[in-house]
Design an enzyme around this catalytic site. Structure first.
Site, PDB file in Angstrom:
ATOM      1  N   GLU A 258      14.216   1.193   4.839  1.00 51.87           N
ATOM      2  CA  GLU A 258      13.333   0.129   4.963  1.00 51.87           C
ATOM      3  C   GLU A 258      12.111  -0.045   3.657  1.00 51.87           C
ATOM      4  O   GLU A 258      11.955   0.953   3.202  1.00 51.87           O
ATOM      5  CB  GLU A 258      12.442   0.002   6.199  1.00 51.87           C
ATOM      6  CG  GLU A 258      13.472  -0.067   7.335  1.00 51.87           C
ATOM      7  CD  GLU A 258      12.549  -0.028   8.864  1.00 51.87           C
ATOM      8  OE1 GLU A 258      11.498   0.423   8.495  1.00 51.87           O
ATOM      9  OE2 GLU A 258      13.186  -0.235   9.569  1.00 51.87           O
TER      10      GLU A 258
ATOM     11  N   LYS B 139       8.468  -0.247   2.343  1.00 55.14           N
ATOM     12  CA  LYS B 139       7.326   0.093   2.984  1.00 55.14           C
ATOM     13  C   LYS B 139       6.288  -0.796   2.363  1.00 55.14           C
ATOM     14  O   LYS B 139       5.987  -1.016   1.422  1.00 55.14           O
ATOM     15  CB  LYS B 139       6.732   1.634   2.347  1.00 55.14           C
ATOM     16  CG  LYS B 139       5.333   2.134   2.607  1.00 55.14           C
ATOM     17  CD  LYS B 139       5.194   3.612   2.470  1.00 55.14           C
ATOM     18  CE  LYS B 139       4.081   4.148   3.289  1.00 55.14           C
ATOM     19  NZ  LYS B 139       2.979   3.374   2.897  1.00 55.14           N
TER      20      LYS B 139
ATOM     21  N   ASP C 173       3.004  -3.103   1.981  1.00 55.66           N
ATOM     22  CA  ASP C 173       1.703  -2.828   1.612  1.00 55.66           C
ATOM     23  C   ASP C 173       0.792  -3.786   2.166  1.00 55.66           C
ATOM     24  O   ASP C 173       0.239  -4.908   1.719  1.00 55.66           O
ATOM     25  CB  ASP C 173       1.408  -2.692   0.039  1.00 55.66           C
ATOM     26  CG  ASP C 173       0.265  -1.947  -0.273  1.00 55.66           C
ATOM     27  OD1 ASP C 173      -0.125  -1.524   0.382  1.00 55.66           O
ATOM     28  OD2 ASP C 173       0.023  -2.242  -1.612  1.00 55.66           O
TER      29      ASP C 173
ATOM     30  N   TYR D 265       8.645  -3.418  12.347  1.00 53.28           N
ATOM     31  CA  TYR D 265       9.435  -2.172  12.031  1.00 53.28           C
ATOM     32  C   TYR D 265       9.909  -1.230  12.989  1.00 53.28           C
ATOM     33  O   TYR D 265      10.519  -0.345  13.009  1.00 53.28           O
ATOM     34  CB  TYR D 265       9.329  -1.672  10.591  1.00 53.28           C
ATOM     35  CG  TYR D 265       7.945  -1.198  10.353  1.00 53.28           C
ATOM     36  CD1 TYR D 265       7.279  -0.235  11.143  1.00 53.28           C
ATOM     37  CD2 TYR D 265       7.078  -2.061   9.490  1.00 53.28           C
ATOM     38  CE1 TYR D 265       5.833   0.127  10.905  1.00 53.28           C
ATOM     39  CE2 TYR D 265       5.690  -1.633   9.320  1.00 53.28           C
ATOM     40  CZ  TYR D 265       5.322  -0.610  10.163  1.00 53.28           C
ATOM     41  OH  TYR D 265       4.000  -0.314  10.126  1.00 53.28           O
TER      42      TYR D 265
ATOM     43  N   LYS E 124       7.214   7.115  -2.279  1.00 54.01           N
ATOM     44  CA  LYS E 124       6.013   6.222  -2.787  1.00 54.01           C
ATOM     45  C   LYS E 124       6.303   6.024  -4.066  1.00 54.01           C
ATOM     46  O   LYS E 124       7.103   6.793  -5.174  1.00 54.01           O
ATOM     47  CB  LYS E 124       5.013   7.022  -2.834  1.00 54.01           C
ATOM     48  CG  LYS E 124       4.345   7.424  -1.260  1.00 54.01           C
ATOM     49  CD  LYS E 124       3.735   6.404  -0.793  1.00 54.01           C
ATOM     50  CE  LYS E 124       1.878   6.381  -1.612  1.00 54.01           C
ATOM     51  NZ  LYS E 124       1.182   5.570  -0.652  1.00 54.01           N
TER      52      LYS E 124
ATOM     53  N   CYS F   3     -20.593 -22.365 -26.064  1.00 52.57           N
ATOM     54  CA  CYS F   3     -19.285 -21.923 -25.807  1.00 52.57           C
ATOM     55  C   CYS F   3     -18.596 -21.751 -27.159  1.00 52.57           C
ATOM     56  O   CYS F   3     -18.698 -22.313 -28.116  1.00 52.57           O
ATOM     57  CB  CYS F   3     -18.772 -23.502 -25.505  1.00 52.57           C
ATOM     58  SG  CYS F   3     -16.739 -23.608 -25.474  1.00 52.57           S
TER      59      CYS F   3
ATOM     60  N   CYS G 134     -16.463 -24.704 -28.823  1.00 52.01           N
ATOM     61  CA  CYS G 134     -17.368 -26.107 -29.031  1.00 52.01           C
ATOM     62  C   CYS G 134     -18.630 -25.875 -29.483  1.00 52.01           C
ATOM     63  O   CYS G 134     -19.292 -26.896 -30.079  1.00 52.01           O
ATOM     64  CB  CYS G 134     -17.020 -27.218 -28.231  1.00 52.01           C
ATOM     65  SG  CYS G 134     -18.032 -26.996 -26.799  1.00 52.01           S
TER      66      CYS G 134
ATOM     67  N   CYS H  80     -18.569 -24.419 -19.671  1.00 48.87           N
ATOM     68  CA  CYS H  80     -18.991 -25.162 -20.944  1.00 48.87           C
ATOM     69  C   CYS H  80     -19.517 -26.382 -20.435  1.00 48.87           C
ATOM     70  O   CYS H  80     -18.828 -27.052 -19.781  1.00 48.87           O
ATOM     71  CB  CYS H  80     -17.750 -25.246 -21.849  1.00 48.87           C
ATOM     72  SG  CYS H  80     -17.855 -26.561 -23.196  1.00 48.87           S
TER      73      CYS H  80
ATOM     74  N   CYS I 296     -14.853 -30.735 -25.744  1.00 47.00           N
ATOM     75  CA  CYS I 296     -14.535 -29.302 -26.044  1.00 47.00           C
ATOM     76  C   CYS I 296     -12.922 -29.055 -26.183  1.00 47.00           C
ATOM     77  O   CYS I 296     -12.160 -29.421 -25.450  1.00 47.00           O
ATOM     78  CB  CYS I 296     -14.945 -28.339 -24.920  1.00 47.00           C
ATOM     79  SG  CYS I 296     -14.407 -26.741 -25.052  1.00 47.00           S
TER      80      CYS I 296
HETATM   81  S1  IVH Z   1       7.113   3.655  10.062  1.00 44.94           S
HETATM   82  C1  IVH Z   1       5.664   7.016  12.585  1.00 44.94           C
HETATM   83  N1  IVH Z   1       8.069   1.676   8.631  1.00 44.94           N
HETATM   84  O1  IVH Z   1       3.047   2.779   6.357  1.00 44.94           O
HETATM   85  C2  IVH Z   1       6.125   6.098  11.476  1.00 44.94           C
HETATM   86  N2  IVH Z   1       5.712   2.082   8.471  1.00 44.94           N
HETATM   87  O2  IVH Z   1       1.873   6.028   6.516  1.00 44.94           O
HETATM   88  C3  IVH Z   1       5.295   4.866  11.550  1.00 44.94           C
HETATM   89  N3  IVH Z   1       4.359   0.884   6.715  1.00 44.94           N
HETATM   90  O3  IVH Z   1       0.483   2.769   7.980  1.00 44.94           O
HETATM   91  C4  IVH Z   1       5.460   4.145  10.271  1.00 44.94           C
HETATM   92  N4  IVH Z   1       6.198  -0.290   6.032  1.00 44.94           N
HETATM   93  O4  IVH Z   1       1.731   0.812   8.614  1.00 44.94           O
HETATM   94  C5  IVH Z   1       6.988   2.447   8.813  1.00 44.94           C
HETATM   95  N5  IVH Z   1       9.031   0.008   7.244  1.00 44.94           N
HETATM   96  C6  IVH Z   1       7.755   0.829   7.536  1.00 44.94           C
HETATM   97  C7  IVH Z   1       6.793   0.474   7.160  1.00 44.94           C
HETATM   98  C8  IVH Z   1       5.577   1.425   7.480  1.00 44.94           C
HETATM   99  C9  IVH Z   1       4.879  -0.015   5.967  1.00 44.94           C
HETATM  100  C10 IVH Z   1       2.966   1.472   6.715  1.00 44.94           C
HETATM  101  C11 IVH Z   1       2.616   1.788   8.317  1.00 44.94           C
HETATM  102  C12 IVH Z   1       1.773   3.153   8.183  1.00 44.94           C
HETATM  103  C13 IVH Z   1       2.078   3.605   6.868  1.00 44.94           C
HETATM  104  C14 IVH Z   1       2.643   5.145   6.869  1.00 44.94           C
END
Ligand code: IVH
Length: 673
Positions: free
Chosen positions: A119, A121, A123, A229, A316, A410, A413, A428, A434
């Site tokens: 999946e 991750k 942010d 998730y 990552k 400015c 101008c 300005c 300008c």
């Molecule tokens: S599973 C025990 N799935 O990433 C596993 N985490 O360090 C729990 N995060 O703070 C996390 N997308 O909030 C999982 N598809 C995803 C995620 C996800 C983002 C975040 C989660 C956690 C950090 C993991």
């Protein structure tokens, strides 16, 4: 007495219907991205619900859609002890780390093959959601993993988090990530910049800042979303895999990610690498991928370490930060005269592209970060946002660095630069002549969301200004082909095309035109709101601050800015020039002529099944003809359009003596003048 009781009973019944219907439309809109009804119709449902809840406050429940607007500010957040700790993930920094993770798991489990799910991750900010009997009870942040903050009031404002589940389950805990979509983030920062407020460094900070706000109205205004998730716990279901959990979460009404399910580690590595390259194609930010074992029994068998599970790993992406030198600092003058300092950097490759400039926002930003010319700085690219300076690497500072002196005039101008009290932005002072303001104003006027003049980008505008063919945007409408072909790199064909797009822009919507005018604080949304309220520019130009502030979305600052804009002689002249050129200054004639006397300001209630029209089409027709639709019959109802199997609404209409229309009569009414 009996009457009141009956009324209350009817209200209760209607409230149930309304909640169900609004919930359905929220899900269609925010989760499935497939709205079924017009905003107008949706608003009318919400209005009706609010009215009933106001009349009978005792009928208000915590899962009512009205709870999404954000209630009173809290004094402080209370602590929330998680039933199961929120863990974090081990990190992999590339495909080799993933292969190693897989090899080790195979060895530990004595298997040759393991099925994984992969999946994004996301942010954002992790969130735990607790439901009892299908109703959202608590939304809590992660905190230290064991104790988080109860942010329920804010979580409720997140439109794609169901307040009531679509599946009947006694207890459920779901976990996911709250985030701010890129577009919403860009819009938020743009607004903040216009208001002279500090900018958020990235969408994650903005999301976290919004969820950890004591005033839920702020979270409600931020367009936050959640992706869910993990199904942490669900009483009464028996599931074997993570993929099945995701399916159940989806059935409950959550927005989920569809994971890649694969036992082929090479396919998984390729998938992660692919998203490393294409992460910016997504509407939200991701900082990696998450790989989990699909089989829940295997997850259980492997268990957790102190902080992270053995059965999952985060892949990552390389950071999008880098260190480079500030060679010099220059300033840019924007359309509203805002002076933005820019750092000119030693070019550096960052996330696939070369970066040589970064915004420094304003004088305070430079001072707070103590950025000097010659400094080495950490720069960061966050999605579509222009790269920005995160911090100075003080260890690398040499005695040769020079402080930046903010200009007092400015650079384009020579007019004085002014900074209003309490504002971060310096401007300005010559908005009339300008050249930078004029140029940027025309670029804005022609841009896609404004007049949408194709082929009229910054370079052509610069050429037109240099050749003195235009002095403002209205002059565009006086351009002739023989003038255009004189310009460098402008052939006869391009000139024809450009003239055609300029001509086409005359038919723009009123909202586009209002936005194109470049009134301070009037973005696309406010422009739409104003166009809805004032059918012509003429009417808008006469609006007072009091009238404008009476509109929900318009605050005093915006209202003052609008009034001040139209009070200026040069703007009046500009609008007059547009009018003479044939630019449409009012909402489409067509729309107006659709209004029918018999429908104007009349309220219709639909009931039963119609033979040829579905409900949405019927209500769209009513709205187009100038009428309104409502979900319930009251004394204010003018017509009830009744189809087959019409029930209690029809009866009520008969009792109240309201005109009842058959579908045929209704269609006939539409045909009449
Ligand atoms: S599973 C025990 N799935 O990433 C596993 N985490 O360090 C729990 N995060 O703070 C996390 N997308 O909030 C999982 N598809 C995803 C995620 C996800 C983002 C975040 C989660 C956690 C950090 C993991």
């Amino acid at each position: 007495m009996t009457d009141k009781k009956l009324d209350k009973l009817a209200a209760e019944e209607r409230l149930q219907q309304l909640k169900k219907e609004i919930r359905h439309h929220d899900h269609q809109y925010y989760v499935l991205d497939a709205p079924e009804v017009s905003d107008y119709y949706y608003d009318s449902l919400m209005k009706e619900l609010l009215a009933i809840e106001e009349q009978y406050p005792e009928l208000l429940t915590i899962d009512s859609p009205s709870q999404r607007v954000g209630g009173e500010p809290l004094a402080k957040f209370t602590e929330y002890v998680h039933r199961n700790p929120l863990l974090s993930l081990m990190n992999a920094y590339g495909s080799e780390d993933l292969r190693e993770f897989h090899r080790k798991l195979c060895a530990d489990l004595g298997r040759e093959k393991i099925e994984y799910v992969v999946e994004y991750k996301v942010d954002g900010l992790s969130i735990a959601l607790y439901y009892e009997n299908g109703v959202l009870q608590t939304g809590a942040t992660r905190g230290d993993g064991t104790v988080g903050e109860d942010v329920t009031a804010n979580v409720k404002t997140i439109k794609n988090i169901p307040l009531r589940l679509q599946r009947d389950l006694p207890i459920l805990e779901a976990r996911g990530e709250v985030y701010l979509p890129r577009q919403a983030f860009a819009k938020l920062n743009q607004q903040r910049e216009e208001n002279g407020e500090a900018l958020f460094a990235n969408p994650r900070n903005a999301a976290a800042g919004s969820v950890r706000q004591l005033d839920p109205k702020i979270a409600a205004s931020r367009d936050l979303r959640a992706l869910i998730y993990t199904l942490m716990y669900a009483e009464g279901v028996d599931l074997a895999t993570h993929a099945e959990c995701v399916k159940l979460l989806e059935e409950c009404g959550f927005t989920v990610m569809q994971p890649l399910v694969s036992s082929d580690i090479e396919e998984i590595c390729a998938h992660c690498e692919y998203w490393g390259e294409h992460r910016h194609d997504l509407p939200f930010e991701i900082d990696g991928m998450v790989i989990k074992i699909n089989d829940l029994a295997l997850q259980e068998e492997l268990g957790n370490r102190a902080k992270n599970p053995r059965w999952a790993i985060a892949y990552k992406f390389p950071p999008e930060q880098g260190i480079t030198k500030v060679e010099s600092i220059s300033v840019q003058v924007g359309r509203t005269g805002a002076i933005t300092p820019i750092a000119n950097l030693t070019p550096i490759l960052l996330a696939g592209s070369t970066v040589s400039r970064a915004t420094l926002h304003n004088e305070d930003f430079i001072r707070e970060k103590d950025i000097q010319i010659g400094d080495y700085v950490v720069i960061q690219k966050a999605g579509e946002v222009i790269p920005e300076v995160v911090s100075v690497v003080l260890d690398k500072r040499t005695p040769e660095v020079e402080p930046f002196v903010f200009p007092t005039v400015c650079p384009e101008c020579g007019a004085a630069i002014e900074r209003a009290e309490g504002e971060a932005v310096a401007r300005c002072s010559d908005s009339l002549t300008c050249p930078a303001q004029v140029r940027e104003g025309i670029i804005h006027f022609a841009s896609r969301n404004a007049m949408n003049i194709e082929g009229l980008g910054p370079a052509v505008i610069q050429q037109l200004l240099q050749a003195d063919l235009i002095r403002n945007a209205a002059d565009l409408y006086d351009l002739r082909k023989e003038q255009l072909v004189e310009l460098e790199r402008m052939g006869a064909k391009s000139a024809d095309n450009l003239l055609q797009s300029i001509e086409a822009s005359k038919d723009c919507t009123l909202a586009q035109l209002i936005f194109a005018l470049g009134i301070r604080l009037v973005g696309q949304n406010v422009a739409k709101v104003l166009a809805k309220k004032y059918p012509s520019l003429e009417q808008l130009s006469q609006a007072t601050v009091e009238e404008l502030t009476a509109i929900d979305e318009v605050g005093t600052k915006i209202a003052q800015s609008v009034v001040e804009f139209f009070s200026q002689e040069k703007h009046q002249q500009f609008i007059e020039h547009l009018r003479k050129a044939g630019v449409s200054l009012s909402e489409e004639q067509q729309e107006e002529s659709c209004h029918k006397e018999a429908f104007l300001h009349k309220t219709f209630v639909l009931t039963g099944t119609l033979a040829t029209l579905d409900r949405k089409t019927a209500s769209d027709l009513i709205e187009k003809a100038g009428g309104k639709t409502s979900g319930s019959v009251s004394k204010k109802t003018d017509y009830v359009l009744a189809g087959e199997n019409a029930g209690s609404k029809l009866e009520k209409a008969q009792t109240l003596g309201i005109t009842i229309l058959t579908e045929e009569e209704f269609l006939q009414m539409l045909k009449e003048e």
